[in-house]
Design a protein around this motif. Sequence first.
Motif, PDB file in Angstrom:
ATOM      1  N   ALA A  36       0.879  -1.241   0.032  1.00  0.00           N
ATOM      2  CA  ALA A  36       0.085   0.114   0.066  1.00  0.00           C
ATOM      3  C   ALA A  36       0.776   1.305   0.003  1.00  0.00           C
ATOM      4  CB  ALA A  36      -0.806  -0.066   1.312  1.00  0.00           C
ATOM      5  N   SER A  57       0.016   5.725  -5.400  1.00  0.00           N
ATOM      6  CA  SER A  57      -0.716   5.853  -3.776  1.00  0.00           C
ATOM      7  C   SER A  57      -1.456   4.779  -4.003  1.00  0.00           C
ATOM      8  CB  SER A  57      -1.374   7.173  -3.907  1.00  0.00           C
ATOM      9  OG  SER A  57      -0.362   8.039  -3.978  1.00  0.00           O
ATOM     10  N   LYS A  87      -4.017   1.417  -2.983  1.00  0.00           N
ATOM     11  CA  LYS A  87      -4.397   1.084  -1.577  1.00  0.00           C
ATOM     12  C   LYS A  87      -4.951  -0.467  -1.855  1.00  0.00           C
ATOM     13  CE  LYS A  87      -6.751   5.677  -1.771  1.00  0.00           C
ATOM     14  NZ  LYS A  87      -8.029   6.478  -1.522  1.00  0.00           N
ATOM     15  N   SER A 147      -1.546  -4.430   2.535  1.00  0.00           N
ATOM     16  CA  SER A 147      -1.843  -3.386   3.553  1.00  0.00           C
ATOM     17  C   SER A 147      -0.902  -3.612   4.959  1.00  0.00           C
ATOM     18  CB  SER A 147      -3.431  -3.291   4.086  1.00  0.00           C
ATOM     19  OG  SER A 147      -3.600  -4.668   4.716  1.00  0.00           O
TER      20      SER A 147
END
Length: 128
Positions: free
Chosen positions: A14, A85, A87, A128
């Motif tokens: 992430a 960026s 996620k 993550s």
Amino acid sequence: EVQLVESGGGLVQAGGSLRLSCAASGFTFGDYAIGWFRQAPGKEREGISCTSGRDGSTYYADSVKGRFTMSSDNAKKTMYLQMNSLKSEDTAVYYCAAAPLFPTYGSSRYCAYGMDYWGKGTLVTVSS
């Protein structure tokens, strides 16, 4: 025969970046709309970036706006999706797609309703 082959998927943390490529053949970029779609497990396919080339505009879904950028190299007949960026919710199979231009269709319509030709997809997993 229109053919689309994606590459560049993989595992990324992430916040990281990844660039997808799509090698195209069988059509001329200027005569076709092109775009990127994705499908996450258990979710419907989402059109995330499309361009009809008609007015030079590119549509981006709200979920990726400001983070993803679509581009193309007509000489190499390759389209790209730069993803920054990242996620965890960006985890999905990503597809490039193309469709013959239709006079009244804008970029967002192609992303909303899909296209005629599809690659087999490349998996992007964001940890993550």
